[in-house]
Design an enzyme around this catalytic site. Structure first.
Site: not given
Length: 496
Positions: A272, A322, A325, A333
Site C-alpha cells: 500500500e 470508501e 471507513k 481515511e
C-alpha cells in the site's frame, strides 16, 4: 535483384516487424497494481470496477477480503489477485488447520477452478503487528500463516498461490535515523525473523505498507518536499547514498533490516502506498496528483532504490474512496482513492503508456435531487445542531472538516451538505429529507467550487448495504465519528 537476395530482405523486414510488434506487446502488458477496498455504502458494481481496472492498465489488484462479487468479476480478466483475510479471522485459522483448509477451499480453490480467478497471493491479516494493537495478534498471526500455507499445499496450490502477511512499516526502525541502521522492532524481532524465514522457504515475498503522507500528517515540521519524488531540498545522506524522498529511505530501511538478518535477497512487495485528497489541509488533489504521478512514473520506468535497484511490485492505495471507513486516524481515511466512490476522476493522471486516466463507464445513479436546508429555515432554530449531528452520525461528513474540500462553506451550506449526505446514504428514501422542517428537496445541484454534493450510485435496493471489507483503517474503532459531529455542530453554532 536476385531471388535469394529479395527473400533475405523480406525475412529481415519480417523479423524487424515481429520485433516491433513484440516490443509493443511488452509495453502494452506492463501494468500497474492497486488496492480495491469495499468499505463503501454504495460500492461500484464489481463488473464496472474490473472494467475500470483494465481500462487504466491495472493488471494486479489486492482485495482486503474474499468477497464474492469482486472475485467473480475478476474471473478470466487477466488481472492477478491478492486476496486478504481480516485480522478477526486470525485466531480461528491459527487454532485449526481444518479451518484453514475450509477457508482455502471456499475462497481460493473454488474461485480459481470455477471462475478462472488468477489468485497469486493470500494476505493473512492486515498490519497485525501495529503498535496500536497492543500485541492483540502477535500470538496468532504466524500460526495462521503456517496453517493457510499448509492448506494451499494440500489443495495443490502451493506453487501457484503464496501466503504472506501485509505489514506496516512500523515493524522495522532505525537507531541512527538512517536507512543503513534499519532493523526489526526489538519487541517482535525474533518473530519477524521466523516469519521471514518461513516466507523465504515457501518462495513467498514480504509485503510492506509505506505511507509518506502519514509522515507529513504526524509531524508539522516534516519537510514537505521529502514526501514527494521531485523534491531535493531536504536530502538524507547515508554514507555514499543520498535519499531525496521518504519512500526510498523507508524501503531501504527494510532492506537493511533484511540484510542484517540474513535475508538480503528476500523479495519485497509494497502492498500500500498513496495520497488522500480530502479531510486534511495536506490531503488535497494537487498533492495527491503530484505524489501518485511521481509514483506511477517510477513504476513505469522500472526504478528501484539505492539498496534494491530492481523495482518491487507496488500496489497503489487505492482505487476508490470508501465512505464507511473509520475516521479515528483522521478524516482523510475515506479519501485515498484516485477516483471518487463512483469511479469519476479526481485529477489528471498519466497511466500506462502515458495514456490519460479514464473514468468508470455505465454507472447508474439515484435521481438527480438533493436534500438541502430549506430557504425558509432559520439558522437560530434550536433543532438545527441536533439535526446535523444526526445526519453526520449516519453519513460521511468528513469533507466539511478544516482544510477539506467543503471546509469553507457557510453555516447554511454546512447544514445542506450534512442533510444531503444522509439523504443520499439512505438511497433517497421517502421521508429521509425531513429534519424538523429544516430541509427541502431541490433539483438544482448545490455543489460549489471544490465541494461536491453527491448523488449516490443506484445499487438497486433501498436497504442500506453494510460492507465487511477490511481495509487499512480497520485497525481503529468508530468512536471518533461522535466527536466529529459534535465539533461540526459547535462550528455551526459559532458561525451564527
Amino acid at each position: 535483384m536476385g531471388q535469394g537476395q529479395g527473400h533475405s530482405r523480406t525475412m529481415t523486414w519480417l523479423v524487424l516487424m515481429v520485433g516491433l510488434v513484440l516490443q509493443g506487446l511488452v509495453a502494452e502488458t506492463q501494468g500497474l497494481a492497486c488496492n480495491w477496498g469495499s468499505r463503501a455504502s454504495h460500492p461500484l458494481p464489481p463488473e464496472i470496477g474490473v472494467k475500470l481496472l483494465k481500462d487504466n492498465g491495472f493488471d494486479k489488484v489486492k482485495l482486503f477480503e474474499a468477497e464474492a462479487g469482486p472475485l467473480k468479476a475478476l474471473g478470466n480478466s487477466g488481472i492477478q489477485v491478492m486476496v486478504g483475510i481480516p485480522n478477526e479471522m486470525l485466531q480461528p485459522l491459527a487454532g485449526s488447520v481444518q479451518a484453514a483448509i475450509n477457508w482455502v477451499y471456499q475462497n481460493v480453490s473454488t474461485y480459481i477452478s470455477k471462475y478462472g480467478v488468477d489468485i497469486r497471493y493470500v494476505a493473512v491479516g492486515n498490519e497485525p503487528f501495529l503498535k496500536t494493537y497492543k500485541n492483540l495478534y502477535v500470538t496468532t498471526t504466524f500460526p495462521a500463516l503456517q496453517n493457510v500455507q499448509a492448506a494451499l499445499i494440500k489443495a495443490g496450490l502451493g506453487m501457484q498461490v503464496k501466503a504472506t502477511i501485509p505489514l506496516n512499516a512500523d515493524v522495522y526502525q532505525t537507531q541512527n535515523d538512517l536507512p543503513s541502521g534499519g532493523n526489526f522492532r526489538s519487541d517482535i524481532h525474533d518473530l519477524m525473523v521466523s516469519i521471514i524465514s518461513f516466507l523465504s522457504n515457501n518462495g513467498a515475498p514480504i509485503v510492506i505498507n509505506i505511507y509518506p503522507f502519514l509522515s507529513l500528517y504526524a509531524d508539522p515540521n516534516f519537510p514537505i518536499n521529502y514526501a514527494f519524488f521531485d523534491g531535493t531540498s531536504s536530502p538524507v545522506v547515508d554514507g555514499s547514498i543520498v535519499y531525496t524522498n521518504v519512500l526510498e529511505a523507508n524501503f531501504d530501511t527494510l532492506i537493511a533490516a533484511l540484510e542484517k538478518n540474513g535475508f538480503g535477497s528476500m523479495p519485497v512487495i509494497i502492498g500500500e502506498v498513496g495520497w488522500p485528497t480530502d479531510g486534511d489541509p495536506n490531503a488535497n488533489a494537487e498533492y495527491a496528483r503530484r505524489f501518485n504521478q511521481g509514483l506511477i512514473n517510477r513504476i513505469m520506468s522500472g526504478k528501484g532504490t539505492p539498496r534494491r535497484p530492481s523495482p518491487p511490485d507496488i500496489y497503489l492505495f487505492s482505487l476508490l474512496d470508501e465512505d464507511t471507513k473509520s475516521i479515528d486516524p483522521g478524516n482523510f481515511e475515506r479519501h485515498w482513492g484516485i477516483y471518487y466512490y463512483d469511479g469519476t476522476i479526481k485529477y489528471a493522471l498519466n497511466m500506462t503508456n502515458s495514456r490519460s486516466i479514464v473514468p468508470a463507464k455505465g454507472v447508474k445513479y439515484l435521481s438527480r435531487r438533493w436534500c438541502v436546508m430549506s430557504p425558509q429555515a432559520s439558522l437560530s432554530d434550536p433543532n438545527l445542531p441536533g439535526s446535523i449531528s444526526y445526519a453526520c452520525s449516519y453519513a460521511d461528513c468528513t469533507s466539511l472538516g478544516y482544510g477539506s474540500s467543503c471546509g469553507n462553506l457557510d453555516a447554511r451550506a454546512n447544514a445542506s451538505y450534512a442533510f444531503n449526505m444522509y439523504y443520499q446514504s439512505v438511497d433517497q428514501r421517502q421521508g429521509s429529507c425531513s429534519f424538523n422542517n429544516l430541509s427541502a428537496l431541490t433539483a438544482i445541484d448545490p455543489s460549489m467550487g471544490s465541494c461536491r454534493f453527491e448523488i449516490m450510485i443506484d445499487t438497486g435496493t433501498h436497504d442500506k448495504k453494510t460492507t465487511s471489507g477490511s481495509s487499512r483503517s480497520s485497525r481503529w474503532g468508530l468512536g471518533t465519528a461522535f466527536w466529529f459531529v459534535l465539533g461540526l455542530s459547535s462550528l455551526l453554532i459559532r458561525t451564527n
